[in-house]
Each structure stands twice: as C-alpha cells, then as structure tokens.
Design a protein around this motif. Sequence first.
Motif, short mmCIF file in Angstrom:
data_model
loop_
_atom_site.label_atom_id
_atom_site.label_comp_id
_atom_site.label_asym_id
_atom_site.label_seq_id
_atom_site.Cartn_x
_atom_site.Cartn_y
_atom_site.Cartn_z
N ILE A 40 64.69 19.36 48.70
CA ILE A 40 65.97 18.79 49.11
C ILE A 40 66.45 19.43 50.41
O ILE A 40 66.94 18.74 51.33
CB ILE A 40 67.03 18.97 48.00
N ALA A 41 66.32 20.76 50.50
CA ALA A 41 66.74 21.45 51.72
C ALA A 41 65.91 21.00 52.93
O ALA A 41 66.46 20.79 54.02
CB ALA A 41 66.61 22.97 51.53
N GLN A 70 62.39 23.53 39.34
CA GLN A 70 63.73 23.45 39.92
C GLN A 70 63.77 24.03 41.32
O GLN A 70 64.38 23.44 42.22
CB GLN A 70 64.72 24.19 39.02
N ARG A 71 63.11 25.15 41.53
CA ARG A 71 63.16 25.79 42.84
C ARG A 71 62.37 24.98 43.87
O ARG A 71 62.76 24.92 45.04
CB ARG A 71 62.65 27.23 42.75
N GLN A 128 64.35 30.88 47.69
CA GLN A 128 63.91 30.33 46.40
C GLN A 128 62.66 31.03 45.90
O GLN A 128 62.53 31.34 44.70
CB GLN A 128 63.66 28.82 46.54
N PHE A 182 62.11 21.73 43.72
CA PHE A 182 63.00 20.59 43.95
C PHE A 182 64.11 20.96 44.94
O PHE A 182 64.38 20.21 45.89
CB PHE A 182 63.59 20.12 42.62
N TYR A 183 64.74 22.12 44.74
CA TYR A 183 65.80 22.55 45.66
C TYR A 183 65.24 22.74 47.08
O TYR A 183 65.91 22.39 48.07
CB TYR A 183 66.42 23.86 45.18
N SER A 184 64.04 23.29 47.17
CA SER A 184 63.43 23.51 48.49
C SER A 184 63.14 22.19 49.18
O SER A 184 63.37 22.04 50.39
CB SER A 184 62.14 24.32 48.33
#
Length: 264
Positions: free
Chosen positions: A46-47, A39-40, A106, A42-44
């Motif tokens: 996306i950012a 998840q982290r 993250q 993936f968030y990174s």
Amino acid sequence: MISSKNNQDEVLEAEKDYLDEIPDEVEMSIFDHLEELRQRIFYSLIAVFIAIIGCFTQVNPIVQLLERPAGAIKFVQLAPGEYFFVSLKVAGYSGLVIATPFILYQVTMFILPGLTRKERRLLVPTLLGSSVLFLLGLAFAYVALIPAALNFFINYGGDVVEQFFSIEKYFEFVLVLLFCTGIAFQIPVIQAILGGLKIVSSEQMLSGWRYVILAGAVLGAVLTPSTDPLTQSLLAGAILGLYFGGIGIVKLIENTSSGMVNQS
C-alpha cells in the motif's frame, strides 16, 4: 588473584548471556507468524502504491531532473505512448525509493521479536547506514557515473552521427545505473554485519585484497549498463574504496568490543 580472575570470567559470562537473551519473547504459532507477515507485506505494498501514485502526479519534474546529466542532448519519442511508459517506470522506481523507509520499518518490526539484545544493537546502525549508503550511491551515479558515460558516448560519435536519444533507452540506462550503484554501495553494511557478528575479522578481509581488486573490476563491468571503460573504472574504484572503508568500520567495531571487555 585467582578469585579476581574467576569474578571477571563470571562477569563476562553473565554479560554474554545477557546479550544473547531475547527480551520480551512472545510465543507465536507458525500461522500467527504468517498472518503478521501477510499484514506487513500488505502495508508495504500500500505504501509503495501511494508513493508511486504521488510520484506519477509529479513525474515531469522528476524526468527533467534525470535528463540534466545529458546536457543539450535532444530526446525523441520513437513510438506512440513511449513517454507514457517511461513515466510509469520513473514513477515506479521513485515511489519504491520513497517508500523504502516504511518498508524497512515493517521488516524491522517483523524480525525484532526474534532478535537477541546483541543483534538488536546492530539493527538500527545497519538500517541507518544502509539507507544513507544507498542514497550516496544514487548521488554518486547521478553526479559522476551518468555524466561520464554520456560524455564518452557523445564524444565518441559526435563527428559522425547526430545526437538524438530515445527517451525510453535513455531512462532504462539511467534507472538501471542508479539502482545498481545504490546496491553496490551496500558493501560496507555487509562487512559491518559480518564483523559485528564475528563471522569475519578485519584482518581476514584485508588479507584477501587481491581477490577484492579482481572482484571490484568484475562488478564494475557487470553492474554498469554501458560498455565504456571510464564508467566501469569509476564504479570499480568506488567499490574498492567502500570495501576498504568497510574494513576500517569493522576494525573500529573490534576495538570498541575489546575495550568494553577490558573495562569489565
């Protein structure tokens, strides 16, 4: 006297145990850790993607900013689409730099539950110092290294060849030099971590100064994409200054730790 000494030893031991504890420790299975890591990441990503898209929409001002160290040199596009791919590279590097604080956040949130109180005390100053030094490295490369290298090459062949730069080759040179200099400026952070964890002392770091001078010269030659001696010497000098400044930081950490022990 014996009782007082025993009490002091007990206080120090209790403080050591307190610092070595992992507060709010939560039991997680390996699959839970992998899921959180996924998840982290993936968030990174996306950012980074959003930052790159934002930089691509404003890529022309960024390119003009990076062209300033070249002065009056004219840039040419040697193949169809060359500037387009240059724009992608510039937007990619810029977006990665902009998204770095979120990526560090993250990473911090992922490793924080497994850190002791002592390690957590080092975490925030380390991340803050690393970010500041990376930005200082970018500024040093932009203000000092890139103009020095360009002036050397322009003056060397100024009477023989007309000065036209390939836009792609120029930005490969600039972006690599900026990134490598930012990485090289992380030396004091590594020293502070080693000193804070008492793996290496400031005296040990200082005793190897001869090897550090040699390593600085080698790194200056390896990290700079140009072959001119002025740029390599500037980067090597900066690396040595950072290393000896890092020794001062480690010495300050040692003095602070010893002062806290004496007060106890």
